[in-house]
Write a protein that holds these residues in place. Structure first.
Motif, PDB file in Angstrom:
ATOM      1  N   THR A 178     -96.654  27.013-103.315  1.00 43.92           N
ATOM      2  CA  THR A 178     -96.753  27.566-104.660  1.00 43.92           C
ATOM      3  C   THR A 178     -96.143  28.963-104.723  1.00 43.92           C
ATOM      4  O   THR A 178     -95.434  29.312-105.679  1.00 43.92           O
ATOM      5  CB  THR A 178     -98.231  27.637-105.070  1.00 43.92           C
ATOM      6  OG1 THR A 178     -98.809  26.348-104.887  1.00 43.92           O
ATOM      7  CG2 THR A 178     -98.362  28.053-106.517  1.00 43.92           C
ATOM      8  N   TYR A 179     -96.420  29.752-103.702  1.00 42.70           N
ATOM      9  CA  TYR A 179     -95.883  31.119-103.666  1.00 42.70           C
ATOM     10  C   TYR A 179     -94.355  31.089-103.642  1.00 42.70           C
ATOM     11  O   TYR A 179     -93.693  31.851-104.352  1.00 42.70           O
ATOM     12  CB  TYR A 179     -96.426  31.839-102.431  1.00 42.70           C
ATOM     13  CG  TYR A 179     -96.247  33.333-102.476  1.00 42.70           C
ATOM     14  CD1 TYR A 179     -97.126  34.144-103.187  1.00 42.70           C
ATOM     15  CD2 TYR A 179     -95.191  33.941-101.792  1.00 42.70           C
ATOM     16  CE1 TYR A 179     -96.961  35.522-103.227  1.00 42.70           C
ATOM     17  CE2 TYR A 179     -95.020  35.317-101.829  1.00 42.70           C
ATOM     18  CZ  TYR A 179     -95.918  36.103-102.542  1.00 42.70           C
ATOM     19  OH  TYR A 179     -95.753  37.463-102.581  1.00 42.70           O
ATOM     20  N   ALA A 193     -93.015  30.155-107.031  1.00 42.10           N
ATOM     21  CA  ALA A 193     -93.086  31.274-107.967  1.00 42.10           C
ATOM     22  C   ALA A 193     -92.039  32.340-107.633  1.00 42.10           C
ATOM     23  O   ALA A 193     -91.448  32.946-108.538  1.00 42.10           O
ATOM     24  CB  ALA A 193     -94.489  31.879-107.938  1.00 42.10           C
ATOM     25  N   ALA A 237     -99.641  31.551-108.429  1.00 40.48           N
ATOM     26  CA  ALA A 237     -98.333  31.598-109.091  1.00 40.48           C
ATOM     27  C   ALA A 237     -98.376  32.543-110.280  1.00 40.48           C
ATOM     28  O   ALA A 237     -97.465  33.367-110.472  1.00 40.48           O
ATOM     29  CB  ALA A 237     -97.916  30.197-109.531  1.00 40.48           C
ATOM     30  N   VAL A 287     -97.062  28.688-116.084  1.00 38.12           N
ATOM     31  CA  VAL A 287     -97.499  27.897-114.937  1.00 38.12           C
ATOM     32  C   VAL A 287     -98.157  26.646-115.496  1.00 38.12           C
ATOM     33  O   VAL A 287     -99.047  26.745-116.345  1.00 38.12           O
ATOM     34  CB  VAL A 287     -98.507  28.669-114.062  1.00 38.12           C
ATOM     35  CG1 VAL A 287     -98.997  27.797-112.912  1.00 38.12           C
ATOM     36  CG2 VAL A 287     -97.884  29.953-113.538  1.00 38.12           C
ATOM     37  N   VAL A 315     -93.349  27.257-113.364  1.00 38.54           N
ATOM     38  CA  VAL A 315     -93.803  26.830-112.045  1.00 38.54           C
ATOM     39  C   VAL A 315     -94.853  25.755-112.272  1.00 38.54           C
ATOM     40  O   VAL A 315     -95.779  25.944-113.067  1.00 38.54           O
ATOM     41  CB  VAL A 315     -94.418  27.994-111.243  1.00 38.54           C
ATOM     42  CG1 VAL A 315     -95.066  27.494-109.958  1.00 38.54           C
ATOM     43  CG2 VAL A 315     -93.352  29.039-110.934  1.00 38.54           C
ATOM     44  N   THR A 359     -97.707  23.245-110.517  1.00 42.92           N
ATOM     45  CA  THR A 359     -98.503  22.934-109.334  1.00 42.92           C
ATOM     46  C   THR A 359     -99.062  21.525-109.469  1.00 42.92           C
ATOM     47  O   THR A 359     -99.456  21.107-110.553  1.00 42.92           O
ATOM     48  CB  THR A 359     -99.670  23.921-109.163  1.00 42.92           C
ATOM     49  OG1 THR A 359    -100.524  23.860-110.315  1.00 42.92           O
ATOM     50  CG2 THR A 359     -99.171  25.338-108.985  1.00 42.92           C
TER      51      THR A 359
END
Ligand SMILES: [Zn+2]
Length: 347
Positions: A132-133, A136, A175, A274, A312, A314
């Motif tokens: 996830t990081y 982002a 994120a 997100v 982003v 997830t």
């Protein structure tokens, strides 16, 4: 440029033994095959570029999650290494004060009996945060307009200091936190279950708008939050929107709720969005109780795309192994479609 897919390289490390549902031991719904099903569907669809997430320093989590909780996850997994055991709470906090001892920590750092910690839980959760990081980072740097963190276990139920709902680290919140560098951020949660962890983490923040469309918690997990009268607190008052829907809701009920959600997101004028994506509102999902067909997930993706902001995504829930991949592919392909994009996109 197609959708960048950042994979959790440790997704298969966490293998929950079972869930305890109303006192009954039942097989886990949240299994590694969910990841495999999504990856296979995206590969078959085409247009997705896969990469594994690089390692992530645990320091990145300290702004988001309680240090004692993070240590509990890490140390519990380490203590279980090499065996097939697990840790699940039996007693939840009923008196104030810090937990003293392992059995108290089990209950203090978890809010349900669906979310076992195993030897591989820490690696899998940290790998999901890493994916996830990275997603982002790519969006924040302008390297892609849409990045998708393909991971399990999910994250959107994890609070600052408690796991639950199969979630350990809150990927969507991670994120959002990183994307704040660009300006205001909105989190749109379309998993069938309320994104209680994300709401909890940003409840007093006017910078991160949290919007969740989900099944009415009067009858669906997580039961204690997700109601329409939860609107934020302090400076964050007015920056949380819950849109609960009755059991059995189909496209006709989802369309106006999603339109209201997107209208609120648009008014926030986010620099990035997100999306906590779940496929568990699909009609074939074994635990969601909703009636969405696969095709509607493409409509959802197109609707988010029309916001005209970088995204982003997830991966959260979705428990029917036969359809979860098709739903994700439909959503992401529509969200990432560059040709039919309507609104302006920042350079
Ligand atoms: Zn869910």
């Amino acid at each position: 440029m197609g959708v960048r897919v950042i994979c959790n390289p440790n997704y298969a490390a966490h293998v929950p033994p079972h869930e305890v549902d109303n006192g009954a031991v039942v097989p886990p719904w949240e299994v590694p095959g969910r990841f495999d099903a999504v990856r296979a569907a995206l590969a078959a669809h085409g247009g997705f570029a896969f990469e594994d997430a690089p390692a992530l320093s645990v320091d990145v989590l300290t702004g988001l999650h309680d240090a004692g909780y993070v240590a509990h996850l890490r140390d519990t997994s380490a203590a279980l290494a090499g065996g097939g055991g697990w840790v699940m709470p039996s007693v939840f906090p009923f008196a104030p004060g810090e937990p003293r001892g392992e059995a108290a920590r089990r209950g203090a750092y978890c809010f349900d009996t669906f979310t076992a910690i195993t030897a591989g839980t820490w690696a899998a959760a940290l790998g999901g945060a890493a994916a996830t990081y990275r997603a982002a980072e790519l969006v924040a740097a302008g390297e892609t307009r849409v990045a998708y963190a393909l991971t399990r276990p999910p994250g959107h139920h994890a609070e600052r200091g408690r796991c639950g709902g199969y979630s350990f680290l809150n990927n969507a919140a991670l994120a959002a936190d990183l994307l704040l560098d660009l300006g205001p951020v909105a989190v749109l949660d379309i998993d069938v279950h309320h994104g209680n962890g994300t709401q909890h983490l940003f409840y007093d923040s006017p910078d991160v708008l949290t919007v969740s469309v989900h099944g009415d918690p009067a009858g669906l997990f997580p039961y204690f939050s997700g109601f329409a009268d939860e609107t934020g607190t302090g400076r964050g008052l007015g920056f949380n929107l819950n849109l609960p829907l009755p059991p059995g809701t189909g496209v006709d009920g989802y369309r106006p709720a999603v339109a209201a959600a997107l209208e609120r997101v648009g008014r926030h004028r986010p620099a990035a969005v997100v999306v906590a994506f779940g496929a568990d509102a699909h009609e074939a999902d074994p635990i969601g109780g909703m009636r969405l067909p696969t095709a509607y997930f493409a409509e959802l993706g197109a609707a988010v795309r029309a916001l005209g902001v970088p995204a982003v995504v997830t991966q959260e829930g979705g428990y029917d192994l036969a359809t979860v991949g098709a739903c994700a592919a439909a959503f992401l392909a529509a969200l990432g479609d560059e040709v039919s994009r309507g609104a302006a996109v920042p350079p």
